[in-house]
Design an enzyme around this catalytic site. Structure first.
Site, PDB file in Angstrom:
ATOM      1  N   ARG A  17       8.830 -15.542 -14.903  1.00  0.00           N
ATOM      2  CA  ARG A  17       9.044 -15.833 -13.466  1.00  0.00           C
ATOM      3  C   ARG A  17       9.383 -14.582 -12.653  1.00  0.00           C
ATOM      4  NH1 ARG A  17      11.854 -20.046 -15.947  1.00  0.00           N
ATOM      5  NH2 ARG A  17      10.640 -21.973 -15.957  1.00  0.00           N
ATOM      6  N   LYS A  57       1.820  -5.713  -2.584  1.00  0.00           N
ATOM      7  CA  LYS A  57       0.677  -6.619  -2.750  1.00  0.00           C
ATOM      8  C   LYS A  57       0.153  -6.473  -4.172  1.00  0.00           C
ATOM      9  CE  LYS A  57      -1.267  -7.157   1.889  1.00  0.00           C
ATOM     10  NZ  LYS A  57      -2.438  -6.886   2.748  1.00  0.00           N
ATOM     11  N   GLU A  82      -7.909   6.531   3.539  1.00  0.00           N
ATOM     12  CA  GLU A  82      -6.728   5.715   3.843  1.00  0.00           C
ATOM     13  C   GLU A  82      -5.671   6.567   4.555  1.00  0.00           C
ATOM     14  OE1 GLU A  82      -6.551   2.444   3.324  1.00  0.00           O
ATOM     15  OE2 GLU A  82      -7.995   1.995   1.729  1.00  0.00           O
ATOM     16  N   LYS A 100       3.261   3.647   6.231  1.00  0.00           N
ATOM     17  CA  LYS A 100       3.039   2.345   5.584  1.00  0.00           C
ATOM     18  C   LYS A 100       4.353   1.632   5.321  1.00  0.00           C
ATOM     19  CE  LYS A 100       0.853  -0.518   2.324  1.00  0.00           C
ATOM     20  NZ  LYS A 100      -0.140  -0.826   1.336  1.00  0.00           N
ATOM     21  N   GLU A 132       2.548  -9.942   6.051  1.00  0.00           N
ATOM     22  CA  GLU A 132       1.376  -9.836   6.935  1.00  0.00           C
ATOM     23  C   GLU A 132       1.255 -11.005   7.904  1.00  0.00           C
ATOM     24  OE1 GLU A 132      -2.064  -7.922   5.099  1.00  0.00           O
ATOM     25  OE2 GLU A 132      -3.352  -9.076   6.429  1.00  0.00           O
ATOM     26  N   ARG A 158       1.505  -5.963   9.904  1.00  0.00           N
ATOM     27  CA  ARG A 158       0.919  -5.410   8.675  1.00  0.00           C
ATOM     28  C   ARG A 158      -0.613  -5.469   8.702  1.00  0.00           C
ATOM     29  NH1 ARG A 158       3.030  -5.809   2.396  1.00  0.00           N
ATOM     30  NH2 ARG A 158       1.335  -4.544   1.552  1.00  0.00           N
ATOM     31  N   ASN A 214      -5.247  -3.075   7.934  1.00  0.00           N
ATOM     32  CA  ASN A 214      -6.627  -3.445   7.620  1.00  0.00           C
ATOM     33  C   ASN A 214      -7.634  -2.736   8.524  1.00  0.00           C
ATOM     34  OD1 ASN A 214      -5.728  -5.234   5.649  1.00  0.00           O
ATOM     35  ND2 ASN A 214      -5.481  -6.887   7.137  1.00  0.00           N
ATOM     36  N   HIS A 256     -11.168  -2.134   7.417  1.00  0.00           N
ATOM     37  CA  HIS A 256     -11.396  -2.907   6.189  1.00  0.00           C
ATOM     38  C   HIS A 256     -12.327  -4.097   6.388  1.00  0.00           C
ATOM     39  CE1 HIS A 256      -8.302  -0.385   4.520  1.00  0.00           C
ATOM     40  NE2 HIS A 256      -8.402  -0.975   3.350  1.00  0.00           N
ATOM     41  N   HIS A 274     -15.220  -3.774   4.068  1.00  0.00           N
ATOM     42  CA  HIS A 274     -15.312  -4.738   2.978  1.00  0.00           C
ATOM     43  C   HIS A 274     -16.669  -5.448   2.996  1.00  0.00           C
ATOM     44  CE1 HIS A 274     -14.487  -8.557   0.875  1.00  0.00           C
ATOM     45  NE2 HIS A 274     -13.729  -7.791   0.108  1.00  0.00           N
ATOM     46  N   HIS A 283     -14.635   2.315  -2.246  1.00  0.00           N
ATOM     47  CA  HIS A 283     -13.805   1.581  -1.286  1.00  0.00           C
ATOM     48  C   HIS A 283     -13.374   2.497  -0.136  1.00  0.00           C
ATOM     49  CE1 HIS A 283     -10.983  -1.219   0.405  1.00  0.00           C
ATOM     50  NE2 HIS A 283     -10.000  -0.351   0.261  1.00  0.00           N
TER      51      HIS A 283
HETATM   52  N1  GLY Z   1      -3.556  -2.261   1.973  1.00  0.00           N
HETATM   53  C1  GLY Z   1      -3.074  -3.021   3.051  1.00  0.00           C
HETATM   54  C2  GLY Z   1      -1.686  -3.532   2.859  1.00  0.00           C
HETATM   55  O1  GLY Z   1      -1.019  -3.160   1.925  1.00  0.00           O
HETATM   56  O2  GLY Z   1      -1.246  -4.329   3.642  1.00  0.00           O
END
Ligand code: GLY
Length: 368
Positions: free
Chosen positions: A122, A144, A186, A228, A238, A242, A246, A249, A253, A268
């Site tokens: 958990r 993430k 990035e 960041k 997000e 946040r 993107n 992206h 993407h 990417h």
């Molecule tokens: N790579 C985008 C984020 O971490 O929100």
């Protein structure tokens, strides 16, 4: 010399990102306060060959029992099958909740190991030791974690913040140049979102950083992580701000997906660079941002060896790209959400973007 960048937000335990050179050998002493006995190092076969022995030595020197758990390199390892294998090996190693998972690798390893740590018993603690520039400036920070399914990338995951991120610039010296350039996309993105001064510096130093110069890389990583971590601290899940991360992206993407995520054709980071250029050109075409700013974004990306035009990446059909963009999980209710810009350093989230206008824009950019 190293720089410590705090990451803190309302919903999670604060942690630090430490950026510097020659940090790996201090890994054991830095994490000794976090782990009682065992450290399971999840990595891929390529990184294991380069940095596995030094990592194990650093952990063992601090009195920890350490083991490498390797997965095949590449996006294919972000799968249920590989997740299950990692979880099984954590159990076989006898990890308990006082122990630690260490993600030693790029975005794939970080996402997989982070999700395994989120699920195992958990949730147990984990530490990120990124080995690609993309992971240094983006994926290792912010919690993430995810695997892919046949229905989409990053479809199954969890927010699980690391206890520590150790970003050793020296580990980037073994990275292929194309991967450094991809991570640089990035870095550029962070300046474009909210720091015009940083972007000015990148425009001046970009060629050196994208070519692997360690001091330019260190400065770029520090500022990127500062940006960041501030955004993640304000909006971990997000719900709002946040989403700015993107930038580039949604376009990027869709292009990657159209090329079957074939990294030989478009990495990417290259997709993100091209996506940022398209987001700025679209913003300019809508009168939101001066055209000269969009031209400058393209010039700076090109000087870092990144693609800035659709035809450099492949041939695309506007309707197919648009379908991918709408199907992207960032799209809400079939309408298009894009990160656009009023200028360099001033990005914003635009909901309800008109699909026909985007299709016409893509055709003007060379899509069929
Ligand atoms: N790579 C985008 C984020 O971490 O929100």
């Amino acid at each position: 010399m190293s720089t410590r960048i705090p990451v803190s937000g309302a919903g999670f335990r604060p942690y630090e990102v430490i950026v510097g050179r020659g940090l790996l050998e201090s890994l054991g002493t830095r994490i000794a306060p976090l782990a009682r006995g065992r450290a399971a190092v999840v990595t891929d076969e390529t990184v294991a060959a380069l940095h596995g022995p030094a990592t194990l030595a650093a952990l063992e020197a601090a009195g920890l029992r350490a083991r490498l758990l390797t997965v095949p390199p590449g996006e294919g390892s972000k799968s249920f099958a590989e997740l299950e294998r990692v979880l099984d090996r954590l159990a076989a190693f006898g990890l308990d909740r006082t122990d630690l998972v260490i993600a030693l690798g790029g975005g794939v390893v970080g996402d997989l190991a982070g999700l395994a740590a989120a699920l195992y018993m958990r949730g147990i603690d984990f530490v990120q030791v990124p080995t690609t520039l993309l992971a240094h400036v983006d994926s290792s920070v912010g919690g993430k974690t995810a695997i892919d399914t046949h229905r989409g990338k990053n479809l199954v995951g969890a927010f699980h913040q690391p206890r520590l991120v150790l970003a050793d610039i020296d580990l980037l010296s073994t990275l292929p140049r194309r991967q450094v350039r991809s991570g640089w996309a990035e870095v550029l993105k962070h300046g474009l979102i909210c720091d015009a001064g940083f972007f000015d510096w990148l425009a001046a130093e970009g060629a050196a950083g994208a070519a692997g110069d360690p001091s330019a890389l260190e400065r770029a990583v520090v500022r990127s992580v500062e940006i960041k971590s501030r955004i993640v601290g304000e909006d971990e899940k997000e719900a709002g701000r946040r989403a700015l991360l993107n930038l580039g992206h949604t376009f990027g993407h869709a292009l990657e997906a159209e090329l079957d995520f074939d990294e030989n054709r478009l990495t990417h980071g290259e997709a993100v660079a091209l996506g940022c250029v398209l987001a700025f050109r679209y913003s300019a075409a809508q009168g939101l941002c001066p055209a000269g700013e969009a031209d400058r974004v393209a010039r700076v990306a090109a000087s870092a060896g990144l693609p800035t035009a659709l035809e450099a990446a492949g041939s695309f059909h506007a309707d197919a790209v648009l379908k991918r963009m709408t199907g992207d999980k960032k799209a809400e209710g079939g309408r298009l959400t894009l990160v656009l810009a009023r200028g360099i350093g001033d990005a914003f989230v635009q909901k309800g973007v008109d699909r026909k206008t985007v299709a016409a824009f893509l055709r003007a950019e060379g899509a069929a």
